[in-house]
Design an enzyme around this catalytic site. Structure first.
Site, PDB file in Angstrom:
ATOM      1  N   CYS A   1       0.852  -1.188   0.000  1.00  0.00           N
ATOM      2  CA  CYS A   1       0.000   0.000   0.000  1.00  0.00           C
ATOM      3  C   CYS A   1       0.887   1.237   0.000  1.00  0.00           C
ATOM      4  O   CYS A   1       2.089   1.138   0.245  1.00  0.00           O
ATOM      5  CB  CYS A   1      -0.936   0.002   1.206  1.00  0.00           C
TER       6      CYS A   1
ATOM      7  N   HIS B   1     -26.707 -22.773  11.128  1.00  0.00           N
ATOM      8  CA  HIS B   1     -27.578 -23.559  10.271  1.00  0.00           C
ATOM      9  C   HIS B   1     -27.423 -23.148   8.812  1.00  0.00           C
ATOM     10  O   HIS B   1     -27.308 -21.972   8.494  1.00  0.00           O
ATOM     11  CB  HIS B   1     -29.044 -23.492  10.700  1.00  0.00           C
TER      12      HIS B   1
END
Length: 667
Positions: free
Chosen positions: A12, A581
């Site tokens: 960066c 789930h």
């Protein structure tokens, strides 16, 4: 020599935070996929973990996540993905990059799908290339600005005019510090220009790049008496904007000359490098830069006048603009634009001298920029301390670390908090930064140092008021952040299933035939001695076990279903339990898989902040999403309200006992 499935390079503009955040995300994403990886970083201390030729040759694919030049030509011929560093700051994003890189070599349909998915991004590749060249120059320039600015600021400790031998507060050591700092600051534009050029045309472009930068500082010399071009005359410089133009000009002139001289015999390559390229490129670039000096100086003056006009519109307008830019992407292009503008204003201020209007405006502008950059990390620190129960342990630890990062002017530590909830966290950060900037301007704070955060407080004029402005911005933003997290926490609690009255439970049991749920938990699907480093590792394990057990056909599809549910709201409950789930067409039969980790899975948001020891994972076919799924989920949630149930499941190491205990509550 070790071989790696994936090799990567990150970099960066500042080389402080994004570089290493991307490295960590890529390493975690590779580990989740069972792949080996080596990541080369291009930070301010130079290249670390450097890739060797044999490692490059042996890799399956390459990921480049950088906003500066990382010598990507080394990877020519390898399957490769090249994006900006901001595209690899999360494990999920980094994983997609790895998948794309591998797809480039693998199945053509997968590669085509990846190409379609990222078509918009590929269309922006020209813009990214230009940005990468620009940031290569900025990254090399910043260290000169920081060193020069801080040394100049330190010289003021002996007195505002301590560098002047005719002044009463003169000090020879202070004068030397100011001379050194001034030289470093004057190198800002030439270095910016040279390394933009180097990113484009490599080493041959450095010479014309430096020359272009020097011309940008000096302008076209004209004799005041004759009005003619005169080497002994004086010119009007056109600052860092001219340096940017000169850098791109120098780089592309070198590329042009490479084509022009391509027909020369190979044995003249040495002559091209040491004579032809520097001679012709310097002449061409120099003449063009001198020729455009007039218009460029006018543009530069107009830009500075515009910024000053914002100040004339009031502290609120200017501070709001600075604060929003600095907090918008926290170290990204918009933030860097504000910071580089601040350093340019500061350079002019220091050159103009203490007491001038230019000095007062430039140092006040720089103080506002610094305040805006410091605030976002401090907002997270305030939030995780005041609203601790609303944050995961991982977020809490990161927020505490951000106290150090914020105080030293490193904004990037706040990025992980923003990426989890861009709305409303980004506006909160922008508001906090804007408040600090506005108050800094109103308090007439002057900062002659471009970096360092609170470390440069001794040289900041009205320093206590500056700290007050920053703290007000951080506290206001922190309060709003805690309010949002509290709302989100309570919403998730309300959404979680609660225990039903006994009569309702019995009715539900009658409605669902016993055979439907009696064998959901099979002994072979209970894993009692696992050790997971993260939530995603645990869910990945469950997804793969589902495929092995014949419960599902595609582990990736199951994993994506789990993650999609977690994105809607955590499935972490209380006292060490979670009920993840997944609903997917890749799941062929409804089932429950149980995993236990005695040491606890950290990083899984839970209602009480405790790590997860037991995950009771529900796997439901897509067609049963509204029936079986809801019935089993409600029964598991009911069971978790029972202290005896929790104690038995959590305390047992017998897979058969755990399966029996859970199955008994599902019928």
């Amino acid at each position: 020599m070790a071989k790696f499935d994936i090799i990567a390079a990150t970099g960066c503009p500042t080389g402080i935070a994004h570089t290493f955040m991307a490295k960590e995300a890529l390493e975690k994403a590779a580990a989740e996929r069972g792949l080996t990886i080596k990541v080369e970083t291009h930070g301010q201390v130079g290249v670390e973990n450097e890739l060797t030729k044999s490692e490059i040759a042996g890799a399956k694919a390459v990921v480049v996540a950088a906003d500066k030049d990382v010598q990507a030509e080394r990877f020519a011929g390898k399957p490769m993905v090249s994006v900006g560093v901001s595209k690899a700051l999360s494990v999920e994003a980094a994983g997609k990059l790895i998948d794309r890189a591998l797809a480039a070599k693998g199945d053509n349909t997968v590669a085509a799908a990846a190409d379609v998915e990222d078509e918009a991004e590929e269309k922006e590749s020209i813009g990214h290339v230009i940005y990468k060249h620009l940031m290569n120059g900025v990254s090399h320039m910043l260290v000169f600005v920081v060193a020069g600015g801080v040394l100049t600021a330190v010289s003021f400790l002996w007195g505002i005019t301590s560098f002047d031998s005719t002044a009463a507060d003169y000090n020879s050591f202070a004068a030397m510090l100011k001379i050194i700092g001034g030289i470093a600051m004057n190198l800002m534009v030439p270095v910016l220009s040279a390394y933009i050029a180097e990113s484009i045309g490599k080493r041959p472009a450095l010479v014309p790049g430096f020359v272009a930068g020097m011309i940008a500082i000096q302008g076209l010399p004209v004799n005041a008496e004759t009005g003619m071009i005169d080497a002994g005359g004086a010119g009007v410089g056109f600052g860092f904007l001219g340096g940017i133009v000169g850098g791109f000009l120098a780089g592309y002139v070198i590329l042009l000359l490479e084509k022009v001289f391509a027909g020369l015999p190979k044995n003249l390559d040495g002559l091209k490098a040491i004579f032809l390229y520097p001679l012709f490129s310097t002449a061409i670039v120099g003449l063009v830069m001198l020729g455009i000096s007039g218009p460029m100086a006018a543009i530069n003056t107009a830009m500075m006048d515009f910024l000053k006009s914002l100040s004339a519109s009031g502290a609120v307008v200017l501070g709001l603009a600075i604060g929003c830019m600095c907090a918008f992407d926290m170290g990204g292009p918009v933030n860097k634009a504000a910071y580089v503008t601040g350093t340019a204003m500061l350079t002019e201020a220091l050159a103009a001298g203490v007491g001038t209007d230019t000095y007062n405006f430039g140092t006040n502008f720089m103080a506002a920029v610094s305040a805006a950059c410091i605030v976002p990390p401090l907002i997270t620190t305030f939030a995780v301390v005041v609203g601790k129960k609303y944050f995961s342990q991982e977020d809490h630890d990161a927020g505490i670390v951000n106290l150090i990062l914020g105080c030293t002017h490193i904004t990037e530590g706040a990025i992980p908090f923003m990426t989890k909830n861009i709305w409303p966290v980004m506006p909160i950060m922008m508001l906090g930064s804007s408040i600090a900037s506005i108050l800094t301007i109103l308090f007439n704070v002057h900062d002659p140092a471009p970096h360092g955060g609170f470390l440069v407080l001794p040289v900041v004029e009205n320093g206590p008021l500056w700290v007050l402005a920053i703290l007000i911005g951080a506290v206001v933003g922190g309060i709003l952040f805690v309010a949002f997290k509290k709302y989100d926490f309570e919403k998730n609690q309300k959404a979680a299933p609660v225990a039903k009255p006994v009569e309702a439970s019995k009715a539900a049991a009658v409605e669902a035939p016993k055979a439907e749920a009696a064998d959901f938990v099979k002994v072979e699907n209970v894993f009692v001695a696992e050790d997971f480093a993260s939530r995603d590792e645990a869910l990945s394990f469950v997804s793969n076990q589902a495929v092995k057990a014949g419960i599902a056909s595609d582990a990736d599809a199951v994993m994506n279903a789990f993650l999609a549910r977690e994105a809607e709201g955590t499935t972490g409950m209380m006292e060490g339990f979670a009920i993840p789930h997944a609903k997917s067409d890749a799941i062929t039969e409804a089932a429950v898989i149980v995993v236990k980790d005695e040491s606890g899975v950290t990083g899984w948001d839970t209602m009480d902040g405790a790590p997860v020891n037991v995950a009771i994972a529900l796997l439901i076919p897509g067609a049963q999403a509204g029936t079986t799924h809801l019935k089993i989920l409600s029964k598991v949630a009911e069971a978790l309200m029972d202290e005896d149930f929790r104690a038995t499941v959590k305390g047992s190491t017998d897979a058969a006992e755990i399966a029996k205990t859970i199955n008994a509550r599902l019928v």
